[in-house]
Design an enzyme around this catalytic site. Sequence first.
Site, PDB file in Angstrom:
ATOM      1  CD  GLU A 188     -52.952   2.269  31.307  1.00 49.16           C
ATOM      2  OE1 GLU A 188     -51.721   2.473  31.338  1.00 49.16           O
ATOM      3  OE2 GLU A 188     -53.506   1.608  30.400  1.00 49.16           O
ATOM      4  CD  GLU A 217     -48.479   4.667  29.478  1.00 43.85           C
ATOM      5  OE1 GLU A 217     -49.061   5.608  28.907  1.00 43.85           O
ATOM      6  OE2 GLU A 217     -48.491   4.515  30.723  1.00 43.85           O
TER       7      GLU A 217
END
Length: 272
Positions: free
Chosen positions: A155, A135
Site C-alpha cells: 500500500e 488482509e
Amino acid sequence: MPTPLDELQALAEQFEALDVRLDDDRPDRIVAAMNRPKVLNAIDETMVKEFHALCQWLEDHPMILIITGTTTPHPKDSSRQRGIFASGADIAQLRERRRADALRGVNSKIFSRIKALPMPVIAAVDGFALGGGAELAWAADFRVATTKVRVGQPEVGLGISPAAGAMWRIKELAGEPIALELLLTGRILNAEEALEHKLVNSVHEPEDLMAAAHELADNIAKQDPLAVQVTKRVFQMPPAAHPWVDDLGQAILFESEAKFDRMQAFLDGRKK
C-alpha cells in the site's frame, strides 16, 4: 418448506463475485471462492456486499468457512493456469475514494465480521494475496498456502497505508520486526518465508491445496461444535478479560449434553 441450505443456495445464485460451494458429503462447511479472475480477484464493493450476506447466513447457521480464490491463464503461457487468491482492493474504485469513504471502513468491517464468525475460517491461498487480499487472509483463523503463494502489503507504494487489519494482525501473527518490514517497505514474501514467519500454517503443492484445507476442516469438524465456538470466542477476548471469561465459557460447556456424552464415551472406551 425451504431449509437453511436451500436459502443459502438461493442467496448464492444471486452472487456475482463469490462462488459458494456446498458439498453433500461435507455438510459442516462452506467453500466461498472469489471469482473475478479478469481483475485477479480484486476486492470490490460487490464482493464485500456478498461476503456480508454470506456472513449473515453463517452467523445464524454456524459452519466452517473455507475462503479461496480461482485460477486464471498464465500471462506468459495461456495453456497454463495460475492460482490467484486476491490481488487486493480494486484500484479503479480505490483511486476514486476520499476521506469519507475511508471512514466507512469498507474492507475493515467485513474482514472483522469474517474474523468474528462463530466457527473457524480457513483461507486456502494460492498465488497473489496482496494488500486487501493479504488482509483478508490475516482475518482468517488458519491459512493454508501453496508453494506459489506471494503475500505482502504494497500500500505505501500507492500512497496509502493498510487499513483493514494488517497494522495489527501481522504483528500478532509474526511479531513487530517483520510486520514493520512488510508495512513500510512493501516486501512480498514467498511461501517459504511466509511459513518461516508463521504467517501461514502449512504449504502444499497447488493441486493439493483444497485437500489440505478440507483435512484441517475435517479435524475441526470432529470436535464438539459448541466447544469450538466457545473456545474461538474466548480466545479472541482481550487480555484483560482473562481468566474470568475462560471460567464463563467453561461454565457454559459444563452444562452441555455433548460434554456428558463425549466424556462418557471416553470413559467407556478406556474400559475396553
